[in-house]
Design a protein around this motif. Structure first.
Motif, PDB file in Angstrom:
ATOM      1  N   LEU A 141      40.246  40.212  30.861  1.00  0.00           N
ATOM      2  CA  LEU A 141      40.613  41.465  31.518  1.00  0.00           C
ATOM      3  C   LEU A 141      42.098  41.760  31.360  1.00  0.00           C
ATOM      4  N   LEU A 149      35.414  49.972  28.528  1.00  0.00           N
ATOM      5  CA  LEU A 149      36.107  48.696  28.642  1.00  0.00           C
ATOM      6  C   LEU A 149      35.509  47.752  27.612  1.00  0.00           C
ATOM      7  N   THR A 163      36.841  37.284  32.507  1.00  0.00           N
ATOM      8  CA  THR A 163      36.342  37.843  31.243  1.00  0.00           C
ATOM      9  C   THR A 163      35.482  39.067  31.512  1.00  0.00           C
ATOM     10  N   VAL A 164      35.738  40.127  30.780  1.00  0.00           N
ATOM     11  CA  VAL A 164      34.972  41.367  30.887  1.00  0.00           C
ATOM     12  C   VAL A 164      33.768  41.281  29.959  1.00  0.00           C
ATOM     13  N   GLY A 186      32.120  46.532  30.287  1.00  0.00           N
ATOM     14  CA  GLY A 186      32.418  46.341  31.706  1.00  0.00           C
ATOM     15  C   GLY A 186      31.208  46.462  32.589  1.00  0.00           C
ATOM     16  N   GLU A 213      42.758  43.138  27.951  1.00  0.00           N
ATOM     17  CA  GLU A 213      42.149  44.459  27.785  1.00  0.00           C
ATOM     18  C   GLU A 213      42.986  45.535  28.465  1.00  0.00           C
ATOM     19  N   GLN A 226      35.012  50.676  37.280  1.00  0.00           N
ATOM     20  CA  GLN A 226      35.344  50.936  35.880  1.00  0.00           C
ATOM     21  C   GLN A 226      36.336  52.084  35.761  1.00  0.00           C
ATOM     22  N   ARG A 252      44.527  50.830  32.586  1.00  0.00           N
ATOM     23  CA  ARG A 252      44.827  50.702  31.158  1.00  0.00           C
ATOM     24  C   ARG A 252      45.643  51.891  30.659  1.00  0.00           C
ATOM     25  N   LEU A 267      39.792  50.804  36.642  1.00  0.00           N
ATOM     26  CA  LEU A 267      40.324  49.900  35.618  1.00  0.00           C
ATOM     27  C   LEU A 267      40.737  50.674  34.368  1.00  0.00           C
TER      28      LEU A 267
END
Length: 745
Positions: free
Chosen positions: A388, A383, A425-426, A430, A391, A438, A445, A441
């Motif tokens: 986020l 990440l 905000t990442v 991450g 991303e 993670q 993506r 997430l």
């Protein structure tokens, strides 16, 4: 334009001494006020032109410098993206960082100096022409003196170039070492290799210092020549000019003009030598950048026209006989993780093969088309830092698609827990999310990318499960696994704790422990727990419950915000590093290979170990065969032999065999080992692990089944604690997790 403005600047500056000389001869000596005013006005006009041209020249030079730097950065970034997966094997991190940072500055400075250096050459030529028309002898002195001076300075350019090249190589090596330290800091915290790596960094930095001193010696001579040689030429011109005035060959005004030219010559001559120095540095940087830009991807993009979009097509791999039907979920079980990685690389066209998509071989399709239609996602994906939402959504996703992907990946709880939701905000990689968070997430993506084929590489059975599930006599999982977590050090211990005696016993205890990451809320709340020596404790709970954070505190990597974590009655964070390493180790799924030899990587855990001890550690984790084939003195890591993920993890495990702590915290430490390798590891490690304490962060509940006790964590608290059968009988949170794991809910 910078060169043009520079020429105007030096021409206006070069004419000033001649105009002043004319003002003296025709105005002051001849007592002609009109001529004096005329030539005085000319001096003022030349001054204005000189100032304006100088400003424009410097502005153009700055534009050139920044433009060259940014355009080069764009090319380097584009090249890095174009190399894609082949980049790590083609260039080291230090080389990429140096090319993208230091070399950019060198190139920009070199190009910016062309405006000043080029105009300085024009200035010297113009002064020589003026002197020749006034006194051919003085003009001849300048015409002969300047080439001689340039020749003397040129003798220093080659050794300066050679030594700067060596310095740049040493700096790249040192930068790579620094990148290693940052990337592998968690490993160093766990195996006690800080001193060894620090010693290597000191050695590398001393080599850089020595290379810098070697450059400085030549640069000192170069700078001295820049002052001395123009000064000598100026002295000769002034002496000859004074002699000619004394003999009546030239007038007083001409003498003033000659003196002005003699003084003026020092500046363009210094600019010329300075430009040579900058161009030398720029040449070294340009060679490095060009060498990087000349790298070609390991894969060539195809040129076949995919034709009109006729819908999803079957993905077929003749080598394995696998055919992935469109619109279907296909599960592939491989005998080893290496086989799974190889298959994924073929299917995603990260290596050339006979794989076809529909009727077309993947190798015939443009790479951009392959990447658009086929996406390979695995646990090595990262990440990136930033918002986020941006991303996860990417360039072409939509908020609606993002919300559906979050729901499909069961990541709603992660988003809901963030203060600003998807607009949070990442941090880099991450780091504020747990391993399970993670993973979800990254899946979000991948789903938002909406590829035609999504290849998700996942180990279905973790070796940590097998270590505790298959063998009842695995009392602990230390002495053969290698690495530690903890990028952040806890608060510095008090001076009295730095020399604290060894713990009286091996029992771990947590009392009133709370913990919060910087700037965040508490992720652990009121933890009280006793762990007896030799006990096997499984810690379970949903993603984000605080399991991995608890593991870092149990290993002494982090200090609690309040409360205490002790071993034998002594706070873990108060123990000296060498003492802490012999008490507790935290082993995670994250591994790291440091640049250097295979032997140096192993010696991080025990610097004084001999080859017999190294070979025994490798044998325990089933890595002796490939290690002997590769060779202990083979360079690995950045710039060396690239080890596959399963071997990287075996190397990490071998480090821990050498570190030999009495308590081990396992957080999916062997996730990349395939089941057969895990079973071999169990058999070879059983005797070594006897009598040790194991705390297993159980992301898969098979691990909890065979533990002595199970601790259930929810929202940073331990809500249930007891043996497996007892907790299942309570029909509480653990029972619900167990039912869900077996698909009965």
């Amino acid at each position: 334009m910078g060169v043009f403005y520079g020429i105007v600047h030096v021409l206006s500056q070069a004419l000033v001494p001649a105009v002043i000389g004319r003002a003296i001869d025709t105005g002051i000596i001849a007592e002609n006020q009109r001529a004096l005013l005329l030539w005085g006005g000319a001096v003022v006009a030349l001054g204005v032109i000189q100032a304006a041209a100088g400003i424009l020249r410097d502005r153009a030079a700055l534009t050139t410098r920044l433009g060259a730097s940014y355009r080069t950065a764009q090319h380097i970034t584009r090249q890095a993206a174009g190399l894609g997966a082949s980049l790590p094997g083609r260039a080291t991190k230090g080389e990429v960082v140096n090319a993208g940072v230091a070399d950019l500055s060198q190139l920009g400075d070199a190009l910016a100096e062309t405006a000043r250096g080029g105009s300085a050459v024009i200035a010297v030529g113009m002064v020589a022409a003026i002197l020749l028309t006034t006194s051919w002898q003085l003009g001849l002195v300048v015409l002969i003196g300047v080439p001689l001076m340039a020749g003397a300075i040129a003798l220093l350019i080659r050794p300066l170039h050679r030594r700067r090249q060596r310095l740049r190589e040493q700096q790249a090596e040192l930068t790579g070492r620094a990148v290693d330290i940052v990337g592998g800091l968690r490993v160093l915290r766990g195996i006690g290799g800080e001193e060894s790596v620090a010693a290597r960094y000191r050695a590398d930095s001393q080599r850089v210092r020595a290379a810098g001193v070697a450059v400085a010696r030549v640069e000192a001579l170069f700078d001295a020549a820049k002052v001395l040689l123009p000064g000598l030429l100026t002295t000769v011109v002034v002496w000859l000019g004074a002699h000619y005035v004394a003999t009546g060959r030239i007038g007083a005004g001409q003498l003033v003009a000659f003196y002005g030219y003699a003084v003026y010559l020092a500046d363009p001559l210094r600019r010329i030598t300075g430009a040579v120095s900058k161009l030398t540095g720029g040449h070294v940087a340009a060679r490095r950048v060009v060498r990087f830009l000349a790298l070609r991807p390991a894969l060539e993009s195809g040129s076949a026209d995919p034709g009109p979009d006729g819908g999803p097509a079957a993905l077929a791999d003749p080598a394995s006989g696998l055919t992935v039907a469109p619109g279907r979920l296909t599960a592939v079980v491989c005998a080893s993780s290496a086989d799974a990685t190889t298959l994924a690389e073929r299917l995603g066209r990260y290596t050339d093969s006979a794989v076809t998509l529909g009727d077309l071989p993947l190798s015939d399709l443009p790479l951009a088309e392959v990447r658009r239609r086929i996406l390979v996602a695995d646990n090595d994906d990262r990440l990136f830092a930033g918002p986020l939402r941006a991303e996860l959504r990417g360039e072409h996703g939509s908020d609606d698609l993002l919300e559906r992907a979050v729901d499909a990946a069961s990541a709603q709880d992660i988003v809901a827990a963030l203060p600003h939701g998807l607009d949070d905000t990442v941090t880099a990689c991450g780091g504020t999310f747990s391993g399970g968070q993670q993973q979800r997430l990254r899946l979000v993506r991948a789903l938002v990318a909406d590829p035609e084929v999504l290849i998700h590489v996942q180990q279905l059975l973790g070796p940590v499960d097998m270590l505790l599930y298959s063998l009842g006599d695995l009392q602990a999982g230390a002495a053969s696994l290698a690495r530690l977590l903890g990028v952040h050090r806890g608060p510095e211990p008090a001076a009295g704790h730095a020399t604290a005696s060894a713990p009286r016993h091996r029992a771990l205890a947590l009392r009133g422990v709370t913990y919060a990451y910087p700037g965040g809320e508490d992720v652990l709340r009121g933890i009280d727990l006793d762990i007896e020596p030799g006990e096997r404790l499984a810690v379970v709970g949903p993603s984000g419950a605080g399991k991995s954070t608890l593991g870092r505190l149990l290993a002494g990597i982090e200090a609690p915000r309040t409360g205490a974590v002790t071993v034998g009655g002594i706070p873990l964070t108060g123990l000296p590093p060498h003492e802490l390493r012999g008490q507790v180790a935290l082993v995670t799924q994250e591994s790291y290979v440091f640049r250097g030899t295979l032997r140096e990587n192993l010696l991080l855990a025990r610097p004084g170990a001999d080859d017999r001890e190294l070979e025994r550690a490798l044998d325990v984790v089933g890595a002796l065969g490939w290690a002997e084939e590769t060779g202990l003195d083979t360079r690995v890591g950045a710039g060396g032999t690239v080890l596959p993920p399963d071997r990287v993890q075996q190397l990490s495990l071998a480090r821990l065999v050498l570190a030999d702590p009495h308590t081990l915290v396992l957080d999916e430490a062997t996730s990349l080992l395939d089941p057969r390798a895990a079973r071999r590891l169990e058999r070879s490690m059983a005797a070594v692990l006897q009598g040790r304490t194991v705390i297993a962060i159980a992301h898969r509940l098979h691990t909890a089944h065979d533990a002595d006790r199970v601790a259930v964590m929810e929202r940073g608290r331990i809500t249930e604690l007891g043996p497996h059968e007892e907790l299942v009988g309570r029909e509480g949170a653990y029972a619900a997790l167990w039912e869900s794991w077996h698909g009965r809910s």
